[in-house]
Scaffold this motif. Structure first.
Motif, mmCIF file in Angstrom:
data_model
loop_
_atom_site.group_PDB
_atom_site.id
_atom_site.type_symbol
_atom_site.label_atom_id
_atom_site.label_comp_id
_atom_site.label_asym_id
_atom_site.label_seq_id
_atom_site.Cartn_x
_atom_site.Cartn_y
_atom_site.Cartn_z
ATOM 1 N N ALA A 42 -16.287 -5.067 3.678
ATOM 2 C CA ALA A 42 -15.258 -6.075 3.905
ATOM 3 C C ALA A 42 -15.814 -7.283 4.661
ATOM 4 C CB ALA A 42 -14.094 -5.466 4.683
ATOM 5 N N ALA A 43 -16.764 -7.044 5.566
ATOM 6 C CA ALA A 43 -17.368 -8.151 6.314
ATOM 7 C C ALA A 43 -18.355 -8.940 5.455
ATOM 8 C CB ALA A 43 -18.073 -7.618 7.556
ATOM 9 N N ILE A 44 -19.032 -8.259 4.553
ATOM 10 C CA ILE A 44 -19.956 -8.945 3.648
ATOM 11 C C ILE A 44 -19.189 -9.823 2.661
ATOM 12 C CG2 ILE A 44 -21.551 -8.559 1.707
ATOM 13 C CD1 ILE A 44 -22.908 -8.208 4.323
ATOM 14 N N PHE A 45 -17.974 -9.358 2.256
ATOM 15 C CA PHE A 45 -17.120 -10.123 1.341
ATOM 16 C C PHE A 45 -15.842 -10.538 2.074
ATOM 17 C CE2 PHE A 45 -19.711 -7.498 -1.455
ATOM 18 C CZ PHE A 45 -20.092 -8.385 -2.450
ATOM 19 N N PRO A 46 -15.938 -11.467 3.031
ATOM 20 C CA PRO A 46 -14.755 -11.834 3.826
ATOM 21 C C PRO A 46 -13.707 -12.562 2.999
ATOM 22 C CG PRO A 46 -16.564 -13.327 4.292
ATOM 23 C CD PRO A 46 -17.116 -12.258 3.391
ATOM 24 N N ALA A 47 -12.452 -12.400 3.407
ATOM 25 C CA ALA A 47 -11.360 -13.094 2.727
ATOM 26 C C ALA A 47 -11.441 -14.587 3.009
ATOM 27 C CB ALA A 47 -10.016 -12.542 3.198
ATOM 28 N N ASP A 48 -11.068 -15.387 2.017
ATOM 29 C CA ASP A 48 -10.951 -16.843 2.161
ATOM 30 C C ASP A 48 -12.274 -17.554 2.426
ATOM 31 O OD1 ASP A 48 -8.154 -16.562 1.887
ATOM 32 O OD2 ASP A 48 -7.951 -16.174 4.043
ATOM 33 N N GLN A 49 -13.400 -16.939 2.069
ATOM 34 C CA GLN A 49 -14.682 -17.641 2.187
ATOM 35 C C GLN A 49 -15.150 -18.054 0.802
ATOM 36 O OE1 GLN A 49 -17.791 -16.335 5.037
ATOM 37 N NE2 GLN A 49 -19.184 -16.256 3.294
ATOM 38 N N ASN A 50 -15.791 -19.206 0.736
ATOM 39 C CA ASN A 50 -16.300 -19.716 -0.529
ATOM 40 C C ASN A 50 -17.168 -18.672 -1.219
ATOM 41 O OD1 ASN A 50 -18.692 -21.173 -2.036
ATOM 42 N ND2 ASN A 50 -16.963 -22.602 -2.044
ATOM 43 N N LEU A 51 -16.878 -18.419 -2.513
ATOM 44 C CA LEU A 51 -17.551 -17.343 -3.237
ATOM 45 C C LEU A 51 -19.055 -17.583 -3.338
ATOM 46 C CD1 LEU A 51 -17.372 -14.720 -4.856
ATOM 47 C CD2 LEU A 51 -16.920 -16.095 -6.908
ATOM 48 N N LEU A 52 -19.453 -18.822 -3.610
ATOM 49 C CA LEU A 52 -20.884 -19.124 -3.721
ATOM 50 C C LEU A 52 -21.601 -18.901 -2.395
ATOM 51 C CD1 LEU A 52 -20.885 -22.333 -5.973
ATOM 52 C CD2 LEU A 52 -21.486 -19.983 -6.615
ATOM 53 N N LEU A 53 -20.948 -19.279 -1.279
ATOM 54 C CA LEU A 53 -21.526 -19.059 0.042
ATOM 55 C C LEU A 53 -21.640 -17.562 0.326
ATOM 56 C CD1 LEU A 53 -22.557 -20.200 2.734
ATOM 57 C CD2 LEU A 53 -20.180 -20.261 3.526
ATOM 58 N N THR A 54 -20.615 -16.810 -0.066
ATOM 59 C CA THR A 54 -20.630 -15.350 0.136
ATOM 60 C C THR A 54 -21.767 -14.698 -0.634
ATOM 61 O OG1 THR A 54 -18.241 -15.284 0.515
ATOM 62 C CG2 THR A 54 -19.315 -13.226 -0.135
ATOM 63 N N LEU A 55 -21.887 -15.054 -1.918
ATOM 64 C CA LEU A 55 -22.927 -14.448 -2.754
ATOM 65 C C LEU A 55 -24.319 -14.890 -2.325
ATOM 66 C CD1 LEU A 55 -21.270 -14.750 -6.297
ATOM 67 C CD2 LEU A 55 -21.464 -12.710 -4.870
ATOM 68 N N GLY A 56 -24.462 -16.157 -1.971
ATOM 69 C CA GLY A 56 -25.784 -16.666 -1.619
ATOM 70 C C GLY A 56 -26.230 -16.285 -0.219
ATOM 71 N N TYR A 57 -25.298 -16.293 0.731
ATOM 72 C CA TYR A 57 -25.660 -16.061 2.135
ATOM 73 C C TYR A 57 -25.433 -14.608 2.542
ATOM 74 C CZ TYR A 57 -26.037 -17.088 7.157
ATOM 75 O OH TYR A 57 -26.422 -17.119 8.471
ATOM 76 N N ASN A 58 -24.211 -14.108 2.376
ATOM 77 C CA ASN A 58 -23.894 -12.749 2.820
ATOM 78 C C ASN A 58 -24.591 -11.698 1.968
ATOM 79 O OD1 ASN A 58 -21.945 -14.634 3.813
ATOM 80 N ND2 ASN A 58 -20.620 -12.957 4.386
ATOM 81 N N VAL A 59 -24.302 -11.723 0.668
ATOM 82 C CA VAL A 59 -24.888 -10.721 -0.231
ATOM 83 C C VAL A 59 -26.376 -10.988 -0.423
ATOM 84 C CG1 VAL A 59 -24.792 -9.700 -2.535
ATOM 85 C CG2 VAL A 59 -22.680 -10.427 -1.401
ATOM 86 N N GLY A 60 -26.708 -12.251 -0.712
ATOM 87 C CA GLY A 60 -28.108 -12.582 -0.955
ATOM 88 C C GLY A 60 -28.996 -12.294 0.230
ATOM 89 N N GLY A 61 -28.497 -12.573 1.447
ATOM 90 C CA GLY A 61 -29.294 -12.316 2.643
ATOM 91 C C GLY A 61 -29.628 -10.851 2.816
ATOM 92 N N VAL A 62 -28.622 -9.986 2.657
ATOM 93 C CA VAL A 62 -28.846 -8.544 2.822
ATOM 94 C C VAL A 62 -29.777 -8.007 1.737
ATOM 95 C CG1 VAL A 62 -27.727 -6.276 2.781
ATOM 96 C CG2 VAL A 62 -26.653 -8.167 4.001
ATOM 97 N N VAL A 63 -29.525 -8.402 0.479
ATOM 98 C CA VAL A 63 -30.345 -7.912 -0.632
ATOM 99 C C VAL A 63 -31.788 -8.385 -0.485
ATOM 100 C CG1 VAL A 63 -30.725 -8.087 -3.126
ATOM 101 C CG2 VAL A 63 -28.416 -7.717 -2.244
ATOM 102 N N LEU A 64 -31.961 -9.642 -0.125
ATOM 103 C CA LEU A 64 -33.307 -10.206 0.006
ATOM 104 C C LEU A 64 -34.098 -9.506 1.106
ATOM 105 C CD1 LEU A 64 -35.403 -12.409 -0.725
ATOM 106 C CD2 LEU A 64 -34.310 -13.869 0.989
ATOM 107 N N PHE A 65 -33.505 -9.380 2.288
ATOM 108 C CA PHE A 65 -34.236 -8.815 3.424
ATOM 109 C C PHE A 65 -34.485 -7.322 3.257
ATOM 110 C CE2 PHE A 65 -32.964 -12.758 5.474
ATOM 111 C CZ PHE A 65 -34.104 -13.072 6.193
ATOM 112 N N LEU A 66 -33.480 -6.581 2.819
ATOM 113 C CA LEU A 66 -33.680 -5.141 2.627
ATOM 114 C C LEU A 66 -34.592 -4.869 1.434
ATOM 115 C CD1 LEU A 66 -30.212 -3.489 3.358
ATOM 116 C CD2 LEU A 66 -32.239 -3.585 4.803
ATOM 117 N N GLY A 67 -34.431 -5.659 0.380
ATOM 118 C CA GLY A 67 -35.295 -5.492 -0.792
ATOM 119 C C GLY A 67 -36.746 -5.753 -0.455
#
Length: 482
Positions: free
Chosen positions: A423-448
């Motif tokens: 829920a924190a990675i996909f917060p409500a009312d946040q720009n989808l591109l920012l969520t995918l690029g920063y929240n999701v992309g950041g976790v995937v990039l660093f852990l990957g």
């Protein structure tokens, strides 16, 4: 870590360390802004369902690894092996990167209040550029050896704690004395609505109640052993939960949560309290700003140096290049510190591009900090679940109940943390591109990258003779991942 023959920490000292390490008035302000008075029961819920069980899990890992000095790395290694131990230790460094993105802009706000007595309104871009220069200075200091920073941090954290206690005591006294809260205190106002936004905000609550791993490592240093430790830390957890909940309750005494901002919320509530007691707003703003500045700046200095040194000294040799981990004459991995700086810069810039003001910027980075902060506890809890499921025969002086109790408690924790993390990675009312690029992309990039890096290390072991051994010795019965 001290052995049982060199125990020097009493109950009161352990209690003080736990409160100082975990309680932070800024976490109360942020949570109130996010979910209002629902923060009151949420803090108690986090204390009972997360903090206390999590500390007991850490205590059991410490008891299993009595002679280990490497903390989280050895705890996870004793259950799930080298690979996940590396990922866990790496996550602690990785989480810290996002911590910088939230603490650096706040330091600028505190500096403006300490110097001018008010917040200077600047754009997100100017905030980011100033934060980069501040972090460059902190990185430079960390590479020169900063033993004096420990004193600054100790003084700053003590002042912040005293200030928070004074705020709670005065506000509570005013309320009891007849002041009507700006936000009516009702059962309905404190009843959670289990929405996606609320679950995302729970990550902030869990993040605020975190820090148990910093206390659990002192199990073997406490006079009275495991029994005294458990009793004291359970009491500490209840005290911290009560302090957080009461703070969240009285925070709205003079200023409604809807009027608070992420950048100046602390000053708004202190200013309103000061006005009621006829204290000069300018003087109070400068005093609060100076205290918060000293505390945050000292913490920034320590956390700029400590995670880098811990990561590069804890993991096995061969994962990173010799030049990256080389220590300078101050016993600091200087190149690694500047690599950390280079990684933090884009993490500061990206959310600023999608933010129209400083408060929106802080909302994004605080949310991401809270989300990523859940990763290390998730890995530790998964390692504990595996310990109780497959390796429960390993000898240790302390256990969190029977095998069935341990598995049941950990299952609940993993479920709550998992939902809050998503829920924190996909917060409500946040720009989808920012969520995918920063929240999701950041976790995937660093852990990957971490998993790829360890895979490269494993391949190097297969092609080298003789096989190099990791620095830390595994506990008996540990199963190593491939």
């Amino acid at each position: 870590m001290a052995t049982s023959g060199n125990t020097q920490i009493g109950r009161f000292m352990l209690l003080s360390m736990a409160v100082a390490a975990i309680f932070n008035i800024r976490n109360v302000v942020n949570s109130n802004i996010a979910i209002g008075m629902v923060a009151v029961p949420s803090f108690l819920f986090a204390t009972v369902t997360f903090f206390i069980p999590y500390v007991l899990i850490i205590a059991e890992f410490v008891s299993l690894n009595k002679e280990a000095k490497s903390g989280i790395y050895q705890w996870i290694r004793s259950s799930m092996g080298d690979k996940w131990a590396f990922v866990g230790a790496y996550c602690y460094w990785f989480v810290n990167l996002f911590y910088f993105t939230s603490v650096l802009p706040n330091i600028l706000v505190y500096a403006s209040y300490a110097w001018l007595g008010r917040e200077v309104q600047i754009s997100p871009l100017a905030t980011v550029l100033s934060s980069i220069m501040l972090f460059a200075f902190a990185t430079w200091v960390s590479t020169k050896g900063a033993a004096w920073v420990a004193r600054v941090t100790s003084i700053g954290s003590s002042l912040v704690l005293v200030m928070a206690f004074a705020f709670v005591a005065l506000s509570l006294g005013d309320w009891i004395g007849g002041v009507t809260p700006a936000t009516p205190v009702t059962v309905s106002a404190m009843t959670p609505t289990f929405s996606w936004a609320f679950m995302g905000a729970m990550a902030w609550i869990l993040f605020a109640a975190g820090g148990a791993e910093s206390v659990g490592v002192f199990l073997n240093d406490v006079r009275g052993g495991a029994r005294t430790f458990v009793r004291t830390i359970v009491f500490a957890g209840l005290l911290i939960g009560a302090l957080y909940s009461v703070s969240a309750l009285v925070l709205n005494l003079y200023v409604p949560a809807s009027k608070l901002s992420y950048s100046s919320g602390v000053f708004q509530v202190f200013g309103a309290l000061g006005a009621h007691h006829q204290v000069s707003p300018l003087l109070l703003n400068r005093l609060v700003g100076a205290v918060m500045l000293i505390g945050s700046f000292g913490t920034l200095m320590v956390w700029t140096a400590a995670p880098v040194k811990a990561l590069f000294s804890e993991i096995p040799k061969g994962i990173f290049g010799e030049r990256a981990i080389a220590l300078n004459r101050h016993d600091m991995p200087e190149r690694a510190a500047w690599i950390q700086f280079c990684v933090v810069v884009p993490l500061l810039v990206i959310p600023a591009v999608g933010s129209s003001n400083v408060n929106q910027l802080l909302n994004v980075v605080i949310n991401m900090t809270a989300a990523t902060a859940l990763l290390p506890p998730l890995i530790i809890m998964a390692a504990y679940f595996h310990l109780r499921l497959r390796l429960d025969h390993l000898p240790r002086d302390f256990r969190m109940g029977s095998r069935r109790v341990g598995l049941a408690v950990t299952s609940v924790l993993l479920a709550v943390f998992g939902v809050a993390f998503i829920a924190a990675i996909f917060p409500a009312d946040q720009n989808l591109l920012l969520t995918l690029g920063y929240n999701v992309g950041g976790v995937v990039l660093f852990l990957g990258w971490a998993l790829w890096k360890y895979r490269q290390y494993e391949r190097s072991l297969l092609t080298s003779e003789p096989l190099p051994q990791p620095r830390a010795r595994a506990s008996a019965g540990a199963r190593h991942s491939s």
